[in-house]
Design a protein around this motif. Sequence first.
Motif, PDB file in Angstrom:
ATOM      1  N   THR A 155     -10.316  11.063   0.126  1.00  0.00           N
ATOM      2  CA  THR A 155     -10.296   9.195   0.354  1.00  0.00           C
ATOM      3  C   THR A 155     -11.869   8.396   0.257  1.00  0.00           C
ATOM      4  N   VAL A 173      -6.419   3.568  -6.066  1.00  0.00           N
ATOM      5  CA  VAL A 173      -5.672   2.550  -4.566  1.00  0.00           C
ATOM      6  C   VAL A 173      -6.995   2.081  -3.648  1.00  0.00           C
ATOM      7  N   CYS A 222       0.664   3.594  -2.679  1.00  0.00           N
ATOM      8  CA  CYS A 222       0.084   5.525  -2.633  1.00  0.00           C
ATOM      9  C   CYS A 222       1.417   6.435  -2.968  1.00  0.00           C
ATOM     10  N   PRO A 229      -4.555  11.672   3.894  1.00  0.00           N
ATOM     11  CA  PRO A 229      -3.927  11.109   2.012  1.00  0.00           C
ATOM     12  C   PRO A 229      -2.734  10.111   2.635  1.00  0.00           C
ATOM     13  N   TRP A 242      -1.755   5.377   3.605  1.00  0.00           N
ATOM     14  CA  TRP A 242      -2.144   3.731   3.586  1.00  0.00           C
ATOM     15  C   TRP A 242      -1.563   2.585   4.549  1.00  0.00           C
ATOM     16  N   HIS A 291      -5.262  -1.955  -7.782  1.00  0.00           N
ATOM     17  CA  HIS A 291      -5.091  -0.310  -8.435  1.00  0.00           C
ATOM     18  C   HIS A 291      -5.360   0.120 -10.101  1.00  0.00           C
ATOM     19  N   PHE A 300       0.818  -1.174  -0.245  1.00  0.00           N
ATOM     20  CA  PHE A 300       0.303  -0.345   0.483  1.00  0.00           C
ATOM     21  C   PHE A 300       0.982   1.111  -0.054  1.00  0.00           C
ATOM     22  N   LYS A 301       1.955   1.342   1.035  1.00  0.00           N
ATOM     23  CA  LYS A 301       2.490   2.578   0.872  1.00  0.00           C
ATOM     24  C   LYS A 301       3.454   2.958  -0.135  1.00  0.00           C
ATOM     25  N   VAL A 345      -8.015   5.541  -1.653  1.00  0.00           N
ATOM     26  CA  VAL A 345      -7.152   6.468  -2.358  1.00  0.00           C
ATOM     27  C   VAL A 345      -7.324   6.995  -3.628  1.00  0.00           C
TER      28      VAL A 345
END
Length: 490
Positions: A36, A130, A16, A44, A48, A80, A12-13, A115
């Motif tokens: 979001t 995402v 994002c 935001p 993540w 995604h 996720f990191k 997001v």
Amino acid sequence: MIPRMHKRGSSFKGVCGYILHDQGQKTRNRVDWVMTQHLGDIAPDDAWSAMRDTWRDRTALKIMAGVPTTGRDNKTPVLHYTLAWHASDKPSPEHMQKTALESLKVLGLAEHQAVIAAHNDKGHLHVHVVVNTVHPETGKTSQLKYSKEKFSKWAEAYEREHGIHCEERIKNNEKRREAKRSRARNPSDILMAASGIDLPAKKPYVPVKHKAVSRKQWFEKKDITDRMKAMRASLDADLKAERDATWARHTGERNALDAKTQIAIDTGRKQIEDRYRPRWRDLYRNQKKEAKHVERIAGNVLERAAYVFQNRERLGGGKPLTLRQILPLIQSPKKLQARVAQMHERDRRELAREAKFETKFMSDNAMNRHRAEFSALRDRQAGERQTERDAQAIKRQGVSFAMAKAAMIKEAEPAPEPRSFKRPERQSPLQERFQEAVTSPSAAPAAKAERDVKQVANENTPALSRAEQIKRDMAEWRKRNQGRDFGREL
């Protein structure tokens, strides 16, 4: 508008950070706006972490929600995708946000954490979405079946409302719908519908009761199948032998062509060597003579000067020597001899280069002919092998279950009894004449009377031995055949 799904991931990191910043930078120049969903007041940049925590605690969320924890574990929770508008479209941020939320509903992710970020770094407006595929309350993973097909249908409906830009999508969706309708009907129904004939009402399904095969029938079928396999195995061995013979013949033809080309090249090289041999002989003779002359004039400056001046172009390698280059050669005999040796080496290299060029030209021509002949030979051989394979396939198909069954039936038929040819016993001439007399119609009453007389005589006469009987028969025959030899008649 074109929706595009990207490969599922596990970070996720990373994803994002990609959509919230410029590519490879910490700036946000390409980001127009960010929103979001189901993340509360979390910024935001920290979204993540919350999405990762939801995925990490998925098992605990399932237990709290009373959902079974069985099933396949979700190792790629990051979804995604992008929504890209046409370059001529200028949607407002509110419209883009609304469309992005509708796309989540289409995929069944309206209750999941997401997001959304809009980018302006392309020639068209687009948004990145995402989504966490793990539900934040139940911990269940969303079933994303037929996502691309759903997106395609939704995008077609969107463009019909706001302006069509992708005609190919409409054609593809129509093909999918037609294929779905075709799978729902029988082939005969499709033909009737294409001909304009009304389809009859479908008959109710009546299951067919399975009838078990008896043990005897099963073994009979197995025997026939084994016989068919044995026949095919025997035929395959013969067919393989034919293919091997064909391949060996084709290999021989290719080897013969290679040998023919090699002989042509070797012959051409030999001819070139023979043609250049006199030139090499003359070159070595003249160089040796010239080297001796240079060695002889090593002690005479005037002769060296005359030699250098006369051969200044040869000594310069095709370009006349300058006065500055001539003087050292006149003054030093060793330098002159070294320059002459270099000149001789250069002449030999030029002659070798000329012979090599002519040899290469000849070899290239021979190889070009070889390639053309080999290509024609390869195509012909490939056609022959394909024809052979087709014929063998037809032969193998001929060995069927019915053929094996007929062969077994023929073997089971009883063999006809052999006819016996018993050689008749040879009769004496007296017996032959007596038999003729008995069988002739005119002699039937007399023969019957004679048999009666003999029967009465035999009843009252003791039985004679075989030798006595033969003597009596011979005596009777001689009485009837006066002057004839009994032994010659036999």
